[in-house]
Write a protein that holds these residues in place. Sequence first.
Motif, PDB file in Angstrom:
ATOM      1  N   LYS A 151       1.176  17.034 -13.032  1.00 39.22           N
ATOM      2  CA  LYS A 151       1.429  18.269 -12.848  1.00 39.22           C
ATOM      3  C   LYS A 151       0.539  18.942 -12.105  1.00 39.22           C
ATOM      4  CE  LYS A 151       5.443  17.854 -14.839  1.00 39.22           C
ATOM      5  NZ  LYS A 151       6.630  17.496 -14.292  1.00 39.22           N
ATOM      6  N   GLU A 152      -0.432  18.190 -11.341  1.00 35.97           N
ATOM      7  CA  GLU A 152      -1.391  18.534 -10.432  1.00 35.97           C
ATOM      8  C   GLU A 152      -0.642  19.305  -9.320  1.00 35.97           C
ATOM      9  OE1 GLU A 152      -4.508  18.974 -10.901  1.00 35.97           O
ATOM     10  OE2 GLU A 152      -4.953  17.723 -12.657  1.00 35.97           O
ATOM     11  N   PRO A 153      -1.148  20.429  -8.886  1.00 39.86           N
ATOM     12  CA  PRO A 153      -0.298  21.321  -7.871  1.00 39.86           C
ATOM     13  C   PRO A 153      -1.094  20.754  -6.517  1.00 39.86           C
ATOM     14  CG  PRO A 153      -2.330  22.566  -8.587  1.00 39.86           C
ATOM     15  CD  PRO A 153      -2.007  21.359  -9.420  1.00 39.86           C
ATOM     16  N   ILE A 154      -0.981  19.451  -6.249  1.00 32.61           N
ATOM     17  CA  ILE A 154      -1.485  18.963  -5.086  1.00 32.61           C
ATOM     18  C   ILE A 154      -0.353  18.506  -4.002  1.00 32.61           C
ATOM     19  CG2 ILE A 154      -3.779  18.478  -6.011  1.00 32.61           C
ATOM     20  CD1 ILE A 154      -2.739  15.491  -6.316  1.00 32.61           C
ATOM     21  N   GLY A 155      -0.613  18.269  -2.784  1.00 39.39           N
ATOM     22  CA  GLY A 155       0.076  17.281  -1.855  1.00 39.39           C
ATOM     23  C   GLY A 155       0.114  15.988  -1.780  1.00 39.39           C
ATOM     24  N   LYS A 156       0.567  15.526  -0.889  1.00 40.20           N
ATOM     25  CA  LYS A 156       0.688  13.929  -0.780  1.00 40.20           C
ATOM     26  C   LYS A 156       0.028  13.130   0.170  1.00 40.20           C
ATOM     27  CE  LYS A 156       5.507  13.031  -2.452  1.00 40.20           C
ATOM     28  NZ  LYS A 156       6.764  12.335  -2.296  1.00 40.20           N
ATOM     29  N   GLN A 157      -0.706  13.767   1.080  1.00 39.46           N
ATOM     30  CA  GLN A 157      -1.568  13.296   2.164  1.00 39.46           C
ATOM     31  C   GLN A 157      -2.626  12.187   1.669  1.00 39.46           C
ATOM     32  OE1 GLN A 157      -4.452  15.026   4.853  1.00 39.46           O
ATOM     33  NE2 GLN A 157      -4.317  17.044   3.789  1.00 39.46           N
ATOM     34  N   ASP A 158      -3.472  12.813   0.757  1.00 41.29           N
ATOM     35  CA  ASP A 158      -4.613  12.090   0.106  1.00 41.29           C
ATOM     36  C   ASP A 158      -4.131  10.659  -0.182  1.00 41.29           C
ATOM     37  OD1 ASP A 158      -6.107  14.278   1.070  1.00 41.29           O
ATOM     38  OD2 ASP A 158      -6.484  14.745  -1.007  1.00 41.29           O
ATOM     39  N   GLN A 159      -3.096  10.482  -1.006  1.00 43.27           N
ATOM     40  CA  GLN A 159      -2.774   9.134  -1.592  1.00 43.27           C
ATOM     41  C   GLN A 159      -2.487   8.241  -0.266  1.00 43.27           C
ATOM     42  OE1 GLN A 159      -1.710  12.324  -2.262  1.00 43.27           O
ATOM     43  NE2 GLN A 159      -1.577  12.623  -4.282  1.00 43.27           N
ATOM     44  N   TYR A 160      -1.604   8.737   0.555  1.00 39.09           N
ATOM     45  CA  TYR A 160      -1.330   7.762   1.670  1.00 39.09           C
ATOM     46  C   TYR A 160      -2.440   7.404   2.630  1.00 39.09           C
ATOM     47  CZ  TYR A 160       3.679   7.847   0.216  1.00 39.09           C
ATOM     48  OH  TYR A 160       4.688   7.600  -0.618  1.00 39.09           O
ATOM     49  N   GLY A 161      -3.227   8.499   2.744  1.00 38.78           N
ATOM     50  CA  GLY A 161      -4.412   8.429   3.801  1.00 38.78           C
ATOM     51  C   GLY A 161      -5.350   7.349   3.088  1.00 38.78           C
ATOM     52  N   CYS A 162      -5.740   7.363   1.965  1.00 40.92           N
ATOM     53  CA  CYS A 162      -6.713   6.606   1.286  1.00 40.92           C
ATOM     54  C   CYS A 162      -6.206   5.099   1.127  1.00 40.92           C
ATOM     55  CB  CYS A 162      -7.177   7.295  -0.029  1.00 40.92           C
ATOM     56  SG  CYS A 162      -7.809   8.649   0.025  1.00 40.92           S
ATOM     57  N   ALA A 163      -4.556   5.159   0.589  1.00 40.49           N
ATOM     58  CA  ALA A 163      -4.222   3.674   0.390  1.00 40.49           C
ATOM     59  C   ALA A 163      -4.102   2.956   1.593  1.00 40.49           C
ATOM     60  CB  ALA A 163      -2.717   4.006  -0.483  1.00 40.49           C
ATOM     61  N   LYS A 204       0.886  -1.117   0.219  1.00 39.91           N
ATOM     62  CA  LYS A 204      -0.048  -0.004  -0.092  1.00 39.91           C
ATOM     63  C   LYS A 204       0.886   1.296  -0.002  1.00 39.91           C
ATOM     64  CE  LYS A 204      -4.045  -2.301   1.850  1.00 39.91           C
ATOM     65  NZ  LYS A 204      -4.839  -2.554   3.143  1.00 39.91           N
ATOM     66  N   ASN A 205       2.190   1.192   0.601  1.00 44.68           N
ATOM     67  CA  ASN A 205       2.847   2.334   0.568  1.00 44.68           C
ATOM     68  C   ASN A 205       3.268   2.674  -1.008  1.00 44.68           C
ATOM     69  OD1 ASN A 205       3.806   3.495   3.356  1.00 44.68           O
ATOM     70  ND2 ASN A 205       3.605   1.594   3.583  1.00 44.68           N
ATOM     71  N   SER A 206       3.478   1.519  -1.553  1.00 45.23           N
ATOM     72  CA  SER A 206       4.217   1.596  -2.977  1.00 45.23           C
ATOM     73  C   SER A 206       2.991   2.108  -3.766  1.00 45.23           C
ATOM     74  CB  SER A 206       4.719   0.434  -3.442  1.00 45.23           C
ATOM     75  OG  SER A 206       5.776  -0.049  -2.480  1.00 45.23           O
ATOM     76  N   ILE A 207       1.664   1.727  -3.868  1.00 46.55           N
ATOM     77  CA  ILE A 207       0.583   2.363  -4.214  1.00 46.55           C
ATOM     78  C   ILE A 207       0.588   3.583  -4.222  1.00 46.55           C
ATOM     79  CG2 ILE A 207      -1.824   2.187  -4.447  1.00 46.55           C
ATOM     80  CD1 ILE A 207      -1.928  -0.689  -3.679  1.00 46.55           C
ATOM     81  N   ALA A 208       0.545   4.128  -2.897  1.00 46.03           N
ATOM     82  CA  ALA A 208       0.549   5.599  -2.553  1.00 46.03           C
ATOM     83  C   ALA A 208       1.360   6.472  -3.189  1.00 46.03           C
ATOM     84  CB  ALA A 208       0.566   5.793  -0.955  1.00 46.03           C
ATOM     85  N   ASP A 209       2.484   5.844  -3.280  1.00 40.59           N
ATOM     86  CA  ASP A 209       3.929   6.629  -3.939  1.00 40.59           C
ATOM     87  C   ASP A 209       3.619   6.652  -5.496  1.00 40.59           C
ATOM     88  OD1 ASP A 209       6.563   7.607  -4.138  1.00 40.59           O
ATOM     89  OD2 ASP A 209       7.085   5.764  -4.912  1.00 40.59           O
ATOM     90  N   LEU A 210       3.103   5.648  -6.122  1.00 34.47           N
ATOM     91  CA  LEU A 210       3.004   5.570  -7.578  1.00 34.47           C
ATOM     92  C   LEU A 210       1.812   6.547  -7.779  1.00 34.47           C
ATOM     93  CD1 LEU A 210       3.231   4.629 -10.568  1.00 34.47           C
ATOM     94  CD2 LEU A 210       2.104   2.778  -9.974  1.00 34.47           C
ATOM     95  N   PHE A 266       6.062  14.218   6.103  1.00 29.29           N
ATOM     96  CA  PHE A 266       6.830  14.291   4.727  1.00 29.29           C
ATOM     97  C   PHE A 266       8.060  14.868   4.906  1.00 29.29           C
ATOM     98  CE2 PHE A 266       2.335  15.058   4.936  1.00 29.29           C
ATOM     99  CZ  PHE A 266       1.732  13.873   3.856  1.00 29.29           C
ATOM    100  N   ASP A 267       8.886  14.055   4.647  1.00 28.70           N
ATOM    101  CA  ASP A 267      10.512  14.766   4.927  1.00 28.70           C
ATOM    102  C   ASP A 267      11.214  15.626   3.665  1.00 28.70           C
ATOM    103  OD1 ASP A 267      10.524  13.586   7.141  1.00 28.70           O
ATOM    104  OD2 ASP A 267      11.481  11.559   6.851  1.00 28.70           O
ATOM    105  N   LYS A 268      12.111  16.248   4.264  1.00 31.91           N
ATOM    106  CA  LYS A 268      12.667  17.025   3.268  1.00 31.91           C
ATOM    107  C   LYS A 268      13.119  16.387   1.860  1.00 31.91           C
ATOM    108  CE  LYS A 268      14.003  20.353   6.573  1.00 31.91           C
ATOM    109  NZ  LYS A 268      15.391  21.238   7.218  1.00 31.91           N
ATOM    110  N   ASP A 269      13.727  14.942   2.127  1.00 30.36           N
ATOM    111  CA  ASP A 269      14.279  14.019   1.161  1.00 30.36           C
ATOM    112  C   ASP A 269      13.036  13.613   0.118  1.00 30.36           C
ATOM    113  OD1 ASP A 269      13.200  12.288   2.928  1.00 30.36           O
ATOM    114  OD2 ASP A 269      15.023  11.168   3.241  1.00 30.36           O
ATOM    115  N   ASP A 270      11.955  13.914   0.586  1.00 33.37           N
ATOM    116  CA  ASP A 270      10.731  13.473  -0.310  1.00 33.37           C
ATOM    117  C   ASP A 270      10.080  12.125   0.160  1.00 33.37           C
ATOM    118  OD1 ASP A 270       9.190  14.677  -2.326  1.00 33.37           O
ATOM    119  OD2 ASP A 270       9.675  13.076  -3.816  1.00 33.37           O
ATOM    120  N   SER A 271      10.764  11.665   1.205  1.00 36.14           N
ATOM    121  CA  SER A 271      10.179  10.297   1.730  1.00 36.14           C
ATOM    122  C   SER A 271       8.728  10.681   2.512  1.00 36.14           C
ATOM    123  CB  SER A 271      11.185   9.449   2.737  1.00 36.14           C
ATOM    124  OG  SER A 271      11.592  10.552   3.716  1.00 36.14           O
ATOM    125  N   VAL A 272       8.113   9.612   3.003  1.00 35.65           N
ATOM    126  CA  VAL A 272       6.864   9.754   3.510  1.00 35.65           C
ATOM    127  C   VAL A 272       6.789   8.581   4.630  1.00 35.65           C
ATOM    128  CG1 VAL A 272       4.370   9.717   3.512  1.00 35.65           C
ATOM    129  CG2 VAL A 272       5.752  10.710   1.475  1.00 35.65           C
TER     130      VAL A 272
END
Length: 325
Positions: free
Chosen positions: A139-151, A123-129, A160-166
């Motif tokens: 190029k949607e100007p959105i964040g990352k929370q929804d993908q991880y919350g739903c997955a 599920k983490n990989s699904i969210a990342d993809l 959400f870390d500075k190195d782009d990891s979640v």
Amino acid sequence: MIISRTPFRISFTGGGSDLKDYYEKFGGCVISTSIDKYIYLSIHPYFMENKYFLKYSNNELTNNAEDIKHNIIREVFLKYNINGVDFNSSADVPSGTGLGSSSCFTVGLINLCNAYTDKYMDKNSIADLACQIEIDVLKEPIGKQDQYGCAIGGLNFIEFDKDDSVIVEKISLRKDSYQKLEENLMMFYIGGTRSASDILEKQKKNTNDNQATINGLHKLVELTKLLRKELLSNNIDALGDILNTGWMYKRELSSNISNERIDHYYNLALKNGAIGGKLLGAGGSGFLLFYVPLEKQDKLRLALSEVQEFPFQFEKSGTSIIYYS
């Protein structure tokens, strides 16, 4: 026939700090939970094996994946080399109402295509993809929370870390605290839909140009960390004041987040039993969420009787395949 089911999510605090323009400089975090309202996606071979028959809010019949008008379906089908299928989408909640519907759709579609092509992905990989497709490709100007919350599903503190990891941390509560949290939340649909991208695009620009916006996001991040501490201490009632404070902070991020109608119902709720609340999603329309002690909920229902109450419960499963034949 394969059917995926993916939950919508409600976010308590931290929204906006999951935008890359912010977290790559400062780091961000949110607290959210998935709920028992879902988007259902199905796929099976189409009678005309060289065509795509797609049914969502519109219908499409096309020969080539490149010609699919729905951006997310097109990009996911191209990635998985999906051919000759009949695809259908239905949901418990309208899109554009602040429950993460776009990312919920993307997550569910990736899960569906993995099953259809006999691939496994955690599920983490699904969210990342899903983030890659929505943010990097489309190029949607959105964040990352929804993908991880739903997955992933459940009640989570998401960093959400500075190195782009979640990093997703499950928030574990006592059974009675979990029940109290669930019972003391009320949601009302005040109408309207909007594109989160339009509001977030302006907020994204402000994150680069406006120090007041950056300071506001700093305060939301600290508030999210405070809420995590209070929840882990099973101090559930702290959520009311934290939601109210967070909503005051969020309203300062963009002039498009609130309006006269939203302010009217929010203030009316505070006068009739709600301790705090917020508008869900990027802003402008959709659902208002309130923290309301049980003994005051009937009073609030009466006060907000002209808008639709939307009962819900928490869920813990995240995206799943519910039918495979």
